[in-house]
Write a protein that holds these residues in place. Structure first.
Motif, PDB file in Angstrom:
ATOM      1  N   UNK A 116       0.942  -1.092  -0.157  1.00 43.49           N
ATOM      2  CA  UNK A 116      -0.185   0.197   0.334  1.00 43.49           C
ATOM      3  C   UNK A 116       0.805   1.254   0.492  1.00 43.49           C
ATOM      4  N   UNK A 117       2.073   0.951   0.617  1.00 46.20           N
ATOM      5  CA  UNK A 117       3.263   2.299   0.854  1.00 46.20           C
ATOM      6  C   UNK A 117       3.544   2.907  -0.512  1.00 46.20           C
ATOM      7  N   UNK A 118       3.666   1.710  -0.861  1.00 42.83           N
ATOM      8  CA  UNK A 118       4.181   1.711  -2.748  1.00 42.83           C
ATOM      9  C   UNK A 118       3.433   2.026  -3.060  1.00 42.83           C
ATOM     10  N   UNK A 119       1.781   1.928  -3.696  1.00 38.50           N
ATOM     11  CA  UNK A 119       1.112   2.720  -4.884  1.00 38.50           C
ATOM     12  C   UNK A 119       0.496   3.385  -4.564  1.00 38.50           C
ATOM     13  N   UNK A 120       0.363   4.409  -3.212  1.00 38.62           N
ATOM     14  CA  UNK A 120       0.401   5.233  -2.057  1.00 38.62           C
ATOM     15  C   UNK A 120       1.555   6.239  -3.929  1.00 38.62           C
ATOM     16  N   UNK A 121       2.764   6.247  -3.835  1.00 35.83           N
ATOM     17  CA  UNK A 121       3.203   6.947  -4.600  1.00 35.83           C
ATOM     18  C   UNK A 121       2.954   7.568  -6.028  1.00 35.83           C
ATOM     19  N   UNK A 122       1.552   6.466  -6.395  1.00 41.11           N
ATOM     20  CA  UNK A 122       1.127   7.186  -7.714  1.00 41.11           C
ATOM     21  C   UNK A 122       2.087   7.012  -8.466  1.00 41.11           C
ATOM     22  N   UNK A 123       3.156   6.385  -8.634  1.00 44.56           N
ATOM     23  CA  UNK A 123       4.303   6.362  -9.608  1.00 44.56           C
ATOM     24  C   UNK A 123       4.178   5.180 -10.457  1.00 44.56           C
ATOM     25  N   UNK A 124       4.516   5.037 -11.022  1.00 46.18           N
ATOM     26  CA  UNK A 124       4.357   4.274 -12.417  1.00 46.18           C
ATOM     27  C   UNK A 124       5.310   2.988 -13.229  1.00 46.18           C
ATOM     28  N   UNK A 125       4.453   1.934 -12.999  1.00 45.29           N
ATOM     29  CA  UNK A 125       5.178   1.154 -12.973  1.00 45.29           C
ATOM     30  C   UNK A 125       6.044   0.360 -14.058  1.00 45.29           C
ATOM     31  N   UNK A 126       7.252  -0.341 -14.657  1.00 44.88           N
ATOM     32  CA  UNK A 126       7.234   0.470 -16.030  1.00 44.88           C
ATOM     33  C   UNK A 126       8.110  -0.944 -15.732  1.00 44.88           C
ATOM     34  N   UNK A 127       8.566  -1.804 -14.656  1.00 45.30           N
ATOM     35  CA  UNK A 127       9.083  -2.608 -14.739  1.00 45.30           C
ATOM     36  C   UNK A 127       9.382  -4.000 -14.268  1.00 45.30           C
ATOM     37  N   UNK A 128       9.618  -5.050 -14.243  1.00 49.90           N
ATOM     38  CA  UNK A 128       8.930  -5.940 -12.861  1.00 49.90           C
ATOM     39  C   UNK A 128       9.999  -7.420 -13.807  1.00 49.90           C
ATOM     40  N   UNK A 129      10.909  -7.918 -12.631  1.00 48.76           N
ATOM     41  CA  UNK A 129      11.843  -9.187 -13.087  1.00 48.76           C
ATOM     42  C   UNK A 129      11.397 -10.099 -11.527  1.00 48.76           C
ATOM     43  N   UNK A 130      10.552 -11.359 -11.534  1.00 46.58           N
ATOM     44  CA  UNK A 130      10.687 -11.833 -10.782  1.00 46.58           C
ATOM     45  C   UNK A 130       9.560 -11.056  -9.094  1.00 46.58           C
ATOM     46  N   UNK A 131      10.129 -10.708  -8.125  1.00 43.90           N
ATOM     47  CA  UNK A 131       9.880 -10.267  -7.209  1.00 43.90           C
ATOM     48  C   UNK A 131       9.791  -8.444  -6.886  1.00 43.90           C
ATOM     49  N   UNK A 132      10.660  -8.163  -8.006  1.00 43.04           N
ATOM     50  CA  UNK A 132      11.406  -6.811  -8.192  1.00 43.04           C
ATOM     51  C   UNK A 132      10.376  -5.971  -9.094  1.00 43.04           C
ATOM     52  N   UNK A 133      10.440  -5.039  -8.465  1.00 47.25           N
ATOM     53  CA  UNK A 133       9.351  -4.467  -9.707  1.00 47.25           C
ATOM     54  C   UNK A 133      10.220  -2.857  -9.377  1.00 47.25           C
ATOM     55  N   UNK A 134      10.400  -1.747 -10.915  1.00 48.18           N
ATOM     56  CA  UNK A 134      10.487  -0.984 -10.400  1.00 48.18           C
ATOM     57  C   UNK A 134       9.774  -0.143 -11.520  1.00 48.18           C
ATOM     58  N   UNK A 135       9.633   1.204 -10.313  1.00 48.92           N
ATOM     59  CA  UNK A 135       8.372   2.726 -11.055  1.00 48.92           C
ATOM     60  C   UNK A 135       9.193   3.592 -10.605  1.00 48.92           C
ATOM     61  N   UNK A 136       8.285   4.737 -12.203  1.00 50.54           N
ATOM     62  CA  UNK A 136       9.512   5.831 -11.999  1.00 50.54           C
ATOM     63  C   UNK A 136       8.582   6.443 -11.743  1.00 50.54           C
TER      64      UNK A 136
END
Length: 788
Positions: free
Chosen positions: A615-635
């Motif tokens: 929830x804390x990450x989703x609250x940023x409203x950053x854009x999910x741009x990459x995913x690999x396994x359990x790693x996610x990168x947002x912009x």
């Protein structure tokens, strides 16, 4: 044959080689590096998706979060013919050389030039080797028995914190120069030649530059007292020529290292260390008296390697293990060792160290006085001085046993007393197990009891055997067996605690890291707290962050991080961990060029692994741009560039700016820049072009093009050591929005150069150069008067 082998010139070096090869066999035989890479890749995202195996030691993450990174960052700067003054990767930039425990100028850092991390392996190995050699050389002046010297050297080089601090690569590198310093003093007193003062000064330089302030403080106190108490007062006329030169040599050593000491003292004066309270919260690191059991039963309170540690503080800070069979030697040292001024000195040193180590009204009073450097870290770190003094007393004791008649019965009594103590510990831990079912103390007391019981049994058997026809004393064989038992015990302790890993586990690349490295331009990254990217590890990949971990970073930045976590700028401060706990989005992070955020995907219960963002990450409203396994990168779509122009400004003292930021909720740091210095500009528009043309640790070059005067902001941390030139002319630099740098640029096309060269470093460098010239002149004079 045994007696002849011990008497041969090959015995000592061969034994030292065998000891170091035994404890470092994974490095020399299998090519593994002493580095906790297993902990890094198995325990943290984005690596743990790719590595699944047991972790040996979960305790020593500081190796890859601090010391390893700082040393390689320093050596990279020196390879490029730059002083390692500034670390641009953490805290939006922070001093590097001035961070004393970075040990940026330590001469043995040269080993890190070796490829494939072999340099780190040899760097860590050199601590044990030099410790063995330095103590053996010192003991060779006082102790005739090689076996006694070797035993004392082994206790020093492998005991206590010398093992648990080993892979940090700082404190152990510092303490190993203490015996070499005393060795130099003794040689000067014996031969009165300048070369030995030069050796003393050189050992001081290494000790200072090794990067541990508390060990440096202990060592300077011990060396000064040693000179005062043990100087051979032959007659009043010769006192001055023997007493003062070693003291002057110590002072010269400090002057030679002014290039390190002055910047470090300057940073300390404005760092979070002066406000941090963790030492007081942990009772200053003063140990409860029951921790004394761990001198001889290393894992009585468990071990982090076996995941059952339940002792005071953490294992690596409080383990004073000296070897189980050192107890009878220590008892002999205090009850039967013949007194001399030298022996009394080390007995008192041991007793005072014990007094400062354990919790008591007196030790509480001493640490509450907050003596600079001495009481700025845990009291438990004086364990290295206990190990140092015990190793010397042990060598004297064994030497007396070997060269003096009729000492066997005294040592047998010491061994019986020791055996009784161990059996008492075993019985007590068994009763505890019987009553509570808690097995750790009882289980971990068994091996020490077996060792001393076996040794005592062999001792008593050999007492009844006649050796006349072999022309070898019983005590030689008894103490040789003691040496073997101690070597086994200390090596086991060493190997259990210290992991060795394949070099491909040292900051390996994974897709998420490679994705970030391929992104264009300068940017900073944020991270989800706890499981993702341990602090500072982004340095290994040349990535930049606004977070960091260091006990000595700038206090103003600590206040800023406290504010980002919801605290009050004016009343609070961050800990040594400058990191965002949950509020991952803020306009201040936008202004800090925080463009990407790396998070860990979890399940609906917030456990790893999973496919959901917290929830804390989703609250940023950053854009999910990459995913690999359990790693996610947002912009972060709102991130500003590393350089930009202010749309509006206010100018006020720092305290007033803090009041404005805390009181004015509409204050937008992306639009308004609060300056602490008047740049003599009224109406900036925020228009123009600013391009970074060169970005080096100590220097940033920016090309600007504007139609009128503007305020240029570089989203890097402000420090008084930064200076600015515009087209070669000095320009005023101001603190901007608490932590950044700002300058006024005139209309037109210009080049702005920001250069980091603090006054404290400049003064320290000049003093160091002058001291080198003074030492060189002194060498020439000594040669001329035939005293070199």
């Amino acid at each position: 044959m045994l007696k002849k082998f011990i008497a041969s010139p090959f015995f000592a070096p061969a034994t030292l080689v065998l000891i170091v090869i035994a404890v470092y066999h994974q490095f020399f035989i299998f090519g593994k590096i002493p580095f906790p890479g297993d902990l890094l890749v198995v325990s943290y995202s984005p690596w743990f998706d790719y590595y699944k195996f047991p972790v040996q030691n979960p305790l020593i993450s500081d190796v890859f979060s601090q010391f390893f990174l700082w040393k390689y960052l320093s050596i990279d700067s020196l390879k490029n013919w730059q002083w390692p003054l500034w670390n641009p990767y953490s805290f939006t930039g922070t001093p590097l050389l001035a961070t004393y425990h970075s040990a940026s100028l330590y001469p043995l850092n040269i080993l890190l030039l070796l490829p494939k991390y072999l340099g780190w392996g040899f760097f860590i190995f050199s601590q044990t080797l030099i410790g063995l050699i330095a103590m053996y050389l010192l003991l060779s002046l006082w102790v005739s028995s090689k076996l006694a010297r070797l035993t004392g050297s082994m206790i020093f080089a492998l005991g206590g914190l010398m093992t648990t601090w080993l892979e940090l690569g700082t404190a152990v590198h510092a303490i190993i120069w203490l015996p070499f310093s005393i060795y130099s003093i003794e040689l000067f007193w014996a031969r009165f030649q300048f070369r030995y003062l030069l050796m003393l000064t050189g050992s001081q330089v290494f000790l200072v530059l090794a990067g541990n302030a508390q060990i440096l403080t202990y060592s300077l106190i011990i060396l000064t007292l040693y000179i005062f108490i043990n100087c051979p007062y032959i007659n009043i006329k010769k006192v001055s020529v023997r007493f003062f030169p070693p003291l002057i040599a110590l002072v010269i050593g400090l002057l030679l290292t002014s290039i390190q000491l002055l910047p470090s003292l300057d940073l300390l004066s404005k760092s979070i260390r002066l406000t941090e309270s963790y030492i007081g919260e942990s009772n200053f690191g003063l140990l409860p008296i029951n921790e004394s059991i761990r001198f001889f039963v290393a894992d009585f309170f468990g071990n982090p390697v076996t995941r059952n540690y339940w002792g005071f503080l953490n294992y690596s800070e409080t383990s004073g293990f000296l070897g189980s069979l050192t107890l009878p030697i220590l008892i002999f040292s205090f009850f039967y060792l013949k007194r001399s001024r030298l022996i009394i000195f080390f007995q008192i040193l041991f007793a005072l160290s014990i007094l400062l180590l354990f919790n008591s009204p007196l030790s509480q009073m001493i640490y509450q006085t907050k003596i600079p450097l001495l009481t700025s870290s845990y009291a438990s770190r004086i364990l290295v001085i206990i190990s140092f003094s015990v190793s010397i007393l042990s060598a004297f004791s064994l030497n007396q046993l070997l060269i003096t008649q009729n000492q066997e019965n005294k040592f047998l009594k010491s061994t019986i007393w020791s055996w009784s103590i161990f059996v008492g510990i075993l019985i007590g831990s068994f009763l505890s197990f019987f009553l509570s079912g808690f097995t750790v103390p009882f289980r971990n007391s068994i091996l020490p009891v077996l060792l001393i019981s076996l040794f005592l049994g062999l001792f008593m058997v050999m007492k009844k055997i006649r050796f006349k026809s072999y022309r070898v004393s019983k005590i030689h064989l008894i103490l040789f067996i003691l040496f073997i038992f101690l070597a086994f015990d200390l090596s086991r302790y060493f190997l259990k605690f210290n992991p060795f890993v394949s070099n491909n586990l040292i900051f390996p690349k994974v897709p998420a890291i490679e994705f970030l490295q391929k992104q264009p331009g300068l940017f900073r990254i944020g991270r989800e707290h706890a499981e993702t990217l341990p602090p500072n590890t982004w340095i290994a990949y040349n990535l930049y962050s606004y977070e960091g971990y260091d006990p000595i970073y700038l206090n103003q930045y600590g206040k800023f991080m406290h504010f980002l976590n919801g605290g009050d700028l004016r009343t609070g401060n961050s800990s040594r961990y400058a990191e965002i706990i949950s509020n991952y989005s803020s306009p201040y992070l936008d202004a800090a060029n925080s463009k990407f955020f790396i998070a860990t995907l979890k399940d609906k219960n917030n456990d790893i692994p999973g496919k959901l963002l917290s929830k804390n990450v989703k609250d940023t409203n950053y854009n999910l741009i990459f995913q690999d396994g359990s790693a996610a990168i947002l912009e972060n779509p709102n991130a500003l560039n590393r350089v930009y122009f202010a749309h509006s400004i206010i100018t006020a003292p720092l305290q007033r700016i803090e009041d404005v930021i805390m009181g004015d909720k509409s204050f937008d740091p992306k639009v308004t820049i609060a300056l602490t210095d008047d740049l003599n500009i009224k109406n900036p528009t925020g228009s123009g072009s600013a391009i970074i043309t060169s970005y080096l640790p100590n220097e940033v070059r920016i090309k600007t093009m504007t139609s009128q005067e503007e305020v240029l902001v570089l989203a890097d941390q402000f420090d008084e050591g930064w200076h600015t030139k515009i087209d070669g002319n000095d320009a005023k630099i101001s603190r901007a929005n608490l932590i950044f740098r700002a300058v006024k640029v005139p209309a037109g096309i210009h080049e702005v150069i920001m250069n980091y060269y603090p006054t404290s470093f400049d003064l320290g460098l000049k003093i160091s150069i002058a001291s080198i010239l003074l030492v060189g002149l002194s060498v020439l004079i000594a040669i001329k008067v035939s005293r070199f």
